[in-house]
Design a protein around this motif. Structure first.
Motif, short mmCIF file in Angstrom:
data_model
loop_
_atom_site.label_atom_id
_atom_site.label_comp_id
_atom_site.label_asym_id
_atom_site.label_seq_id
_atom_site.Cartn_x
_atom_site.Cartn_y
_atom_site.Cartn_z
N LEU A 416 -0.82 -0.82 8.19
CA LEU A 416 -1.58 -0.22 6.93
C LEU A 416 -1.75 -1.31 5.96
N GLU A 417 -1.49 -2.42 6.17
CA GLU A 417 -1.98 -3.57 5.65
C GLU A 417 -3.41 -3.72 5.60
N ALA A 419 -5.25 -1.03 5.51
CA ALA A 419 -6.13 0.42 5.05
C ALA A 419 -6.73 0.22 3.82
N THR A 420 -7.96 -0.55 3.97
CA THR A 420 -8.73 -0.80 3.06
C THR A 420 -10.02 0.29 2.94
N ARG A 451 -1.13 7.55 -0.70
CA ARG A 451 -0.75 6.14 -0.97
C ARG A 451 -2.03 5.18 -0.76
N HIS A 452 -2.72 5.42 0.36
CA HIS A 452 -3.91 4.60 0.87
C HIS A 452 -5.39 5.09 0.59
#
Length: 567
Positions: A416-417, A419-420, A451-452
């Motif tokens: 998820l780092e 997750a742009t 969250r994203h």
């Protein structure tokens, strides 16, 4: 007769209008009906022999009496259960019909088994009465490893059951000249339904692959076909694509995808929830190639408009008379927030027959507009080959290929780092479904959305390999892939094979993970351990902001002393 969709104002959007005008100038509708392969590619390969869905309804109309007599014979045989063994296009249409209609009074219960996970196979095995069960082997190619492994298991189960009728408890649905057709002859199957060979699996729901299970469920197959025929006639309209229900939907999806809104998000009335399973395969496998594609998003929890990015197109299927309050509120709030929403209304459940055809036609139109071949699936075979390679390694070396070992927290954090905006998370679960597991996966999807602000999809393996798997590897490189794999214990043998169901499912998961990584797709694997629901809930907790500490309850106020009065 199907009418122009109620969200007609969306078709007047300049971006969509231009695409629809281009479809008109290229005579797209006329060329589909004349089977002009150059509409999609210069070569006719896998096009001219994949357009039978345009005319299969006529063949099925002629076969109605045969379907009725078969259904009646199954009733007279006192069949209590029907287990469909199939994958992808052979299983997803029947699954939608099963979930939407259920079984009519006096008709057998239908089980759609499109998994090699041993817990799932065991679950169905325990639920049926083997001597009074009919097994449908549904496979276009006639040799799918999952179907043949499941057949071996249930053939052995029937053989060991007192009062069994052997091959008379098995029915094949396949193309002419396949190994399955030959197997049916050798083993004395009750019936073989030979399908038109010029229909791809994902376009086959209105052929024998969908209608034999529909008949056994006790559905009014004639009514289902009549709705499909009415939609087919409406999709012949050539005045302008916006007045053609299939071309309008296809042109709109393609236009929005090219403008960056490639996440077609289905919102449905509760009774139609399963329709997304079928749409996922149709759109993902047809358009997910050559680095482009439409990403179908089905079964996603409803959320506030702020949870969605600017990459969404919402398509709603509203069933008259269903519990639509939540759906209606969502439509209104999404439109007010400026999200594009395209509405389709169904008068009753049999309108699904029309929707099946509308979406097939729309997908063919979208393929032309996107410049891709909508009838092949090059990366699906890749996954099959990978499974075979991993199984071979297990057979020769006695172990699976080594994989990076990450904790669940490390794996999800790493994934998820990335997750742009415009990404999507695909949850790929190799485990046995249950209400608790389904709920935990939905909660995980919602936590990621909140969250994203990215789209989420979820599919059970190996089912998704024959569905969205094509998009994952051949479509745009915008997916983040989270494999959730259970322990496959207790396992279940596959009669006559060196591998078990657990080994096969693990090989499919490992092979697909390797394939995703070969295509430079961000993908991680999490072992679910002995308690899959608990593991998924731990992932949700990572994504959920800690709640503010609860306030201590206020101290009880002491009663004021009584005021003395002086006299």
């Amino acid at each position: 007769m199907p009418t122009r969709p109620t969200a007609s104002l969306l078709l007047d959007n300049p971006t969509i209008s231009k695409t629809l005008d281009d479809l008109a100038s290229s005579h797209t509708i006329e060329r589909i009906w004349t089977r002009d392969h150059t509409l999609w590619k210069p070569s006719p390969t896998e096009i001219d022999n994949r357009l039978g869905w345009l005319t299969v309804l006529d063949h099925m109309q002629d076969g109605l009496a045969e379907l009725r007599s078969f259904e009646q014979a199954a009733r007279e045989a006192r069949i209590t259960d029907v287990v469909l063994l199939g994958m992808g296009g052979s299983s997803l249409g029947p699954e939608v019909l099963r979930c939407t209609f259920g079984s009519a009074k006096g008709s057998p219960k239908l089980w759609v088994l499109d998994s090699t996970v041993p817990g799932w196979v065991r679950q169905v095995t325990k639920a049926i009465q083997p001597a009074r069960t009919l097994f449908l082997l549904a496979s276009k190619s006639g040799g799918t490893i999952e179907v043949m492994s499941l057949f071996a298991h249930f053939w052995e189960l029937v053989r060991r059951t007192k009062g069994n009728r052997g091959g008379a408890q098995f029915v094949a649905i396949t193309d002419p000249g396949t190994g399955l057709e030959e197997l049916a002859r050798e083993r004395g199957f009750w019936r073989t339904f030979t399908n038109q060979p010029d229909i791809g699996g994902r376009y086959s729901v209105l052929s024998y692959f969908g209608l034999v299970p529909a008949a056994l469920l006790g559905l009014d197959v004639s009514k289902l076909l009549s709705r499909a025929l009415a939609m087919r006639e409406a999709c012949r309209h050539t005045t302008h694509p916006k007045d053609n229900p299939g071309a309008a939907l296809g042109g709109m999806m393609a236009a929005m995808a090219m403008a960056g809104r490639d996440k077609v998000t289905l919102l449905t009335s509760p009774a139609l929830n399963s329709f997304g399973l079928w749409v996922e395969q149709l759109l993902a496998e047809s358009t997910g190639k050559e680095g482009t594609g439409i990403v179908p998003v089905a079964g996603e929890p409803l959320a506030s408009p702020t949870a969605y990015g600017a990459d969404r197109l919402f398509v709603t299927l509203r069933l008259k008379g269903d519990r639509n309050a939540a759906l209606d509120r969502s439509i209104i709030t999404l439109q007010r927030a400026g999200h594009p929403v395209f509405r389709l209304n169904l008068a009753d459940r049999y309108d699904l027959g029309g929707e099946f055809f509308r979406w097939e036609f729309a997908t063919a139109v979208a393929g032309h507009a996107l410049g891709i071949h909508p009838f092949d699936q090059p990366n699906v075979q890749e996954s099959k080959d990978n499974t075979g390679r991993v199984l071979k390694e297990v057979e020769t070396q006695g172990r699976f290929p080594s994989l990076p070992m990450l904790t669940p927290k490390q794996a999800l954090t790493q994934l998820l780092e990335q997750a742009t905006p415009n990404r999507y998370l695909a949850i790929l679960a190799y485990t046995t479904p249950s209400p608790q597991l389904d709920a935990s996966i939905r909660a995980l999807r919602k936590a990621v959305m909140l969250r994203h602000h990215i789209a989420t999809t979820a599919g059970y393996g190996p089912r998704y390999l024959h569905s969205t798997g094509q998009l994952h590897k051949g479509g745009p490189n915008s997916g983040l892939f989270l494999e959730l794999v259970d322990s496959m214990k207790p396992d279940l043998p596959v009669p006559g094979k060196f591998y078990s169901f657990g080994t096969l499912a693990q090989a499919q998961a490992v092979g697909d993970l390797q394939s995703l990584q070969t295509h430079q797709r961000p993908a991680v694997r999490i072992a679910l351990g002995p308690n899959p629901v608990r593991t998924i809930r731990s992932l949700i907790a990572m994504l959920t902001p800690a709640r503010a500490g609860r306030r201590k309850p206020a101290a009880k106020k002491r009663p004021l002393p009584k005021r003395r009065t002086h006299r």
